[in-house]
Motif scaffolding. Structure first.
Motif, PDB file in Angstrom:
ATOM      1  N   GLN A  49       0.878  -1.322  -0.044  1.00 24.41           N
ATOM      2  CA  GLN A  49       0.025   0.032  -0.195  1.00 24.41           C
ATOM      3  C   GLN A  49       0.803   1.318   0.005  1.00 24.41           C
ATOM      4  OE1 GLN A  49      -3.754   0.263  -0.216  1.00 24.41           O
ATOM      5  NE2 GLN A  49      -2.780   2.092  -1.105  1.00 24.41           N
ATOM      6  N   ALA A  50       1.877   1.246   0.795  1.00 28.36           N
ATOM      7  CA  ALA A  50       2.726   2.389   0.832  1.00 28.36           C
ATOM      8  C   ALA A  50       3.506   2.690  -0.532  1.00 28.36           C
ATOM      9  CB  ALA A  50       4.075   2.055   1.841  1.00 28.36           C
ATOM     10  N   ARG A  51       3.768   1.640  -1.367  1.00 24.29           N
ATOM     11  CA  ARG A  51       4.470   1.559  -2.724  1.00 24.29           C
ATOM     12  C   ARG A  51       3.187   2.230  -3.549  1.00 24.29           C
ATOM     13  NH1 ARG A  51       9.056  -0.728  -4.212  1.00 24.29           N
ATOM     14  NH2 ARG A  51      10.003  -2.332  -2.868  1.00 24.29           N
ATOM     15  N   MET A  52       1.987   1.720  -3.461  1.00 25.68           N
ATOM     16  CA  MET A  52       0.919   2.321  -4.298  1.00 25.68           C
ATOM     17  C   MET A  52       0.640   3.826  -3.894  1.00 25.68           C
ATOM     18  SD  MET A  52      -1.759  -0.673  -4.872  1.00 25.68           S
ATOM     19  CE  MET A  52      -2.341   0.224  -6.151  1.00 25.68           C
ATOM     20  N   ASN A  53       0.847   4.079  -2.803  1.00 24.12           N
ATOM     21  CA  ASN A  53       0.685   5.562  -2.307  1.00 24.12           C
ATOM     22  C   ASN A  53       1.493   6.380  -3.062  1.00 24.12           C
ATOM     23  OD1 ASN A  53      -1.606   4.801  -0.747  1.00 24.12           O
ATOM     24  ND2 ASN A  53      -0.580   4.969   1.064  1.00 24.12           N
ATOM     25  N   GLU A  54       3.071   6.032  -2.837  1.00 27.97           N
ATOM     26  CA  GLU A  54       4.179   6.663  -3.421  1.00 27.97           C
ATOM     27  C   GLU A  54       4.053   6.787  -4.995  1.00 27.97           C
ATOM     28  OE1 GLU A  54       9.139   6.263  -3.905  1.00 27.97           O
ATOM     29  OE2 GLU A  54       8.009   4.832  -2.717  1.00 27.97           O
ATOM     30  N   TRP A  55       3.624   5.633  -5.707  1.00 30.65           N
ATOM     31  CA  TRP A  55       3.405   5.745  -7.060  1.00 30.65           C
ATOM     32  C   TRP A  55       2.525   6.705  -7.580  1.00 30.65           C
ATOM     33  CZ3 TRP A  55       3.389  -0.224  -7.667  1.00 30.65           C
ATOM     34  CH2 TRP A  55       4.538  -0.660  -7.216  1.00 30.65           C
ATOM     35  N   ALA A  56       1.329   6.716  -6.860  1.00 28.65           N
ATOM     36  CA  ALA A  56       0.236   7.778  -7.110  1.00 28.65           C
ATOM     37  C   ALA A  56       0.746   9.118  -7.011  1.00 28.65           C
ATOM     38  CB  ALA A  56      -0.750   7.433  -6.222  1.00 28.65           C
ATOM     39  N   LYS A  57       1.518   9.443  -5.840  1.00 30.41           N
ATOM     40  CA  LYS A  57       2.098  10.789  -5.546  1.00 30.41           C
ATOM     41  C   LYS A  57       2.959  11.086  -6.627  1.00 30.41           C
ATOM     42  CE  LYS A  57       5.388  11.859  -2.447  1.00 30.41           C
ATOM     43  NZ  LYS A  57       6.212  11.898  -1.243  1.00 30.41           N
ATOM     44  N   ASN A  58       4.125  10.206  -7.223  1.00 32.20           N
ATOM     45  CA  ASN A  58       4.907  10.447  -8.188  1.00 32.20           C
ATOM     46  C   ASN A  58       4.241  10.836  -9.334  1.00 32.20           C
ATOM     47  OD1 ASN A  58       7.170  10.313  -6.459  1.00 32.20           O
ATOM     48  ND2 ASN A  58       7.496   8.250  -7.243  1.00 32.20           N
ATOM     49  N   TYR A  59       3.221  10.046  -9.956  1.00 28.35           N
ATOM     50  CA  TYR A  59       2.357  10.307 -11.043  1.00 28.35           C
ATOM     51  C   TYR A  59       1.846  11.500 -11.059  1.00 28.35           C
ATOM     52  CZ  TYR A  59      -0.094   9.265 -15.109  1.00 28.35           C
ATOM     53  OH  TYR A  59      -0.755   9.307 -16.610  1.00 28.35           O
ATOM     54  N   ALA A  60       1.231  12.004 -10.032  1.00 28.71           N
ATOM     55  CA  ALA A  60       0.548  13.461  -9.653  1.00 28.71           C
ATOM     56  C   ALA A  60       1.589  14.420  -9.924  1.00 28.71           C
ATOM     57  CB  ALA A  60      -0.223  13.344  -8.542  1.00 28.71           C
ATOM     58  N   ARG A  61       2.824  14.263  -9.347  1.00 30.17           N
ATOM     59  CA  ARG A  61       3.782  15.395  -9.308  1.00 30.17           C
ATOM     60  C   ARG A  61       4.576  15.253 -10.460  1.00 30.17           C
ATOM     61  NH1 ARG A  61       8.445  16.173  -4.589  1.00 30.17           N
ATOM     62  NH2 ARG A  61       9.080  18.197  -5.662  1.00 30.17           N
ATOM     63  N   PHE A  62       5.071  14.062 -11.073  1.00 32.06           N
ATOM     64  CA  PHE A  62       6.159  13.986 -11.905  1.00 32.06           C
ATOM     65  C   PHE A  62       5.608  13.594 -13.297  1.00 32.06           C
ATOM     66  CE2 PHE A  62       8.262  13.285  -8.056  1.00 32.06           C
ATOM     67  CZ  PHE A  62       8.998  14.566  -7.729  1.00 32.06           C
ATOM     68  N   GLY A  63       4.308  13.073 -13.391  1.00 28.49           N
ATOM     69  CA  GLY A  63       3.766  12.282 -14.587  1.00 28.49           C
ATOM     70  C   GLY A  63       4.477  11.091 -15.074  1.00 28.49           C
ATOM     71  N   PHE A  64       5.002  10.456 -14.071  1.00 30.21           N
ATOM     72  CA  PHE A  64       5.660   8.886 -14.120  1.00 30.21           C
ATOM     73  C   PHE A  64       5.743   8.273 -12.716  1.00 30.21           C
ATOM     74  CE2 PHE A  64       9.503  11.519 -13.757  1.00 30.21           C
ATOM     75  CZ  PHE A  64       9.993  11.075 -12.548  1.00 30.21           C
ATOM     76  N   CYS A  65       5.479   6.884 -12.798  1.00 31.27           N
ATOM     77  CA  CYS A  65       5.613   6.007 -11.491  1.00 31.27           C
ATOM     78  C   CYS A  65       6.071   4.642 -12.044  1.00 31.27           C
ATOM     79  CB  CYS A  65       4.173   6.064 -11.235  1.00 31.27           C
ATOM     80  SG  CYS A  65       3.028   5.410 -12.045  1.00 31.27           S
ATOM     81  N   LYS A  66       5.923   3.684 -11.003  1.00 30.60           N
ATOM     82  CA  LYS A  66       6.325   2.242 -11.662  1.00 30.60           C
ATOM     83  C   LYS A  66       4.727   1.988 -11.956  1.00 30.60           C
ATOM     84  CE  LYS A  66      10.535   2.525  -9.929  1.00 30.60           C
ATOM     85  NZ  LYS A  66      11.156   1.896  -8.794  1.00 30.60           N
ATOM     86  N   PHE A  67       4.835   1.745 -13.531  1.00 31.76           N
ATOM     87  CA  PHE A  67       3.713   1.512 -14.022  1.00 31.76           C
ATOM     88  C   PHE A  67       3.377   0.142 -14.066  1.00 31.76           C
ATOM     89  CE2 PHE A  67       5.480   4.871 -16.718  1.00 31.76           C
ATOM     90  CZ  PHE A  67       4.537   5.997 -16.303  1.00 31.76           C
ATOM     91  N   ARG A  68       1.994  -0.364 -14.079  1.00 33.39           N
ATOM     92  CA  ARG A  68       1.674  -1.817 -14.029  1.00 33.39           C
ATOM     93  C   ARG A  68       1.783  -2.352 -15.466  1.00 33.39           C
ATOM     94  NH1 ARG A  68      -2.425  -4.960 -11.547  1.00 33.39           N
ATOM     95  NH2 ARG A  68      -3.827  -5.925 -12.935  1.00 33.39           N
ATOM     96  N   LEU A  69       2.175  -3.533 -15.406  1.00 34.17           N
ATOM     97  CA  LEU A  69       2.598  -4.373 -16.791  1.00 34.17           C
ATOM     98  C   LEU A  69       1.711  -5.594 -16.886  1.00 34.17           C
ATOM     99  CD1 LEU A  69       6.430  -4.561 -16.309  1.00 34.17           C
ATOM    100  CD2 LEU A  69       5.200  -2.974 -17.537  1.00 34.17           C
ATOM    101  N   ILE A  70       0.833  -5.347 -18.013  1.00 33.95           N
ATOM    102  CA  ILE A  70      -0.147  -6.280 -18.220  1.00 33.95           C
ATOM    103  C   ILE A  70       0.429  -6.907 -19.792  1.00 33.95           C
ATOM    104  CG2 ILE A  70      -2.426  -6.938 -19.043  1.00 33.95           C
ATOM    105  CD1 ILE A  70      -2.008  -6.133 -16.104  1.00 33.95           C
ATOM    106  N   ARG A  71       0.425  -8.180 -19.919  1.00 33.60           N
ATOM    107  CA  ARG A  71       0.685  -9.108 -21.113  1.00 33.60           C
ATOM    108  C   ARG A  71      -0.423  -8.940 -22.051  1.00 33.60           C
ATOM    109  NH1 ARG A  71       2.776 -14.108 -19.282  1.00 33.60           N
ATOM    110  NH2 ARG A  71       0.573 -14.605 -18.601  1.00 33.60           N
ATOM    111  N   LYS A  72       0.059  -8.298 -23.289  1.00 37.56           N
ATOM    112  CA  LYS A  72      -1.252  -8.162 -24.283  1.00 37.56           C
ATOM    113  C   LYS A  72      -2.050  -9.402 -24.685  1.00 37.56           C
ATOM    114  CE  LYS A  72       1.061  -4.352 -26.972  1.00 37.56           C
ATOM    115  NZ  LYS A  72       1.436  -4.129 -28.370  1.00 37.56           N
ATOM    116  N   SER A  73      -1.255 -10.669 -24.757  1.00 36.21           N
ATOM    117  CA  SER A  73      -1.909 -11.694 -25.456  1.00 36.21           C
ATOM    118  C   SER A  73      -2.975 -12.238 -24.434  1.00 36.21           C
ATOM    119  CB  SER A  73      -0.989 -12.708 -25.498  1.00 36.21           C
ATOM    120  OG  SER A  73      -0.376 -13.281 -24.251  1.00 36.21           O
ATOM    121  N   ASP A  74      -2.925 -12.039 -23.206  1.00 31.71           N
ATOM    122  CA  ASP A  74      -4.078 -12.423 -22.347  1.00 31.71           C
ATOM    123  C   ASP A  74      -4.504 -11.674 -21.355  1.00 31.71           C
ATOM    124  OD1 ASP A  74      -1.857 -12.986 -20.650  1.00 31.71           O
ATOM    125  OD2 ASP A  74      -1.897 -15.102 -20.453  1.00 31.71           O
ATOM    126  N   GLY A  75      -3.918 -10.718 -21.200  1.00 32.50           N
ATOM    127  CA  GLY A  75      -4.328  -9.552 -20.029  1.00 32.50           C
ATOM    128  C   GLY A  75      -3.742  -9.854 -18.606  1.00 32.50           C
TER     129      GLY A  75
END
Length: 175
Positions: A49-75
């Motif tokens: 949860q702390a990581r997700m909070n940090e990622w949300a804060k970074n995305y809001a402030r800097f426009g980047f974060c540790k993005f979620r990765l999903i495989r295209k072939s099967d989601g």
């Protein structure tokens, strides 16, 4: 963050996170082999949860974060890759973690190349850092294989472990 897809690589979709994806973050970081190269241990739901909070804060402030990765072939959820911030200048720090079941399939390198290129295509940053524990030879290999250049080592205060730093610049990206 709203979980919307932002960009793609050959096999992966990169998106932001939604609160209901906490279990994916926990499952990724709770693995002993993944966690030892992040916080040096398996992580808890509170850590996730702390990581997700940090990622949300970074995305809001800097426009980047540790993005979620999903495989295209099967989601399927594969891991995360993107940028944190390092140092007083808030320099982008390239990082990734892949589910152990997905190791040795080339996802870490594919994700590292995609986020590196995204950073220089979509932002005005002149360089980014990539670093890993010196004992994490596979991760250091990936940093070097995407063109990052070794700069120095530092000892992490919290753990006493040595980190190996690499740098990649906009000029390197332009070729």
């Amino acid at each position: 963050m709203d979980g919307k897809p932002l960009f793609e690589s050959d096999r992966l979709v990169f998106s932001t996170w939604t609160p209901d994806q906490l279990e994916d973050v926990f499952r990724l970081h709770d693995d002993e082999d993944v966690g030892r190269y992040l916080l040096g241990r398996r992580e808890t739901r509170e850590d996730a949860q702390a990581r997700m909070n940090e990622w949300a804060k970074n995305y809001a402030r800097f426009g980047f974060c540790k993005f979620r990765l999903i495989r295209k072939s099967d989601g399927a959820f594969v891991g995360r890759a993107g940028f944190g911030v390092h140092g007083p200048q808030n320099t982008p720090e390239l990082g990734y973690a892949i589910l152990r079941s997905e190791w040795r399939k080339g996802y870490a390198k594919e994700a590292a190349v995609a986020i590196r290129d995204w950073l220089f295509r979509e932002t005005d940053h002149d360089f980014c850092w990539g670093f890993a524990y010196t004992a994490n030879a596979p991760s250091i290999h990936i940093l070097r294989s995407i063109g990052m250049v070794f700069t120095h080592t530092e000892t992490e205060e919290e753990t006493g472990k040595e980190l190996t730093f690499h740098k990649y610049t906009r000029e390197m990206w332009r070729g």
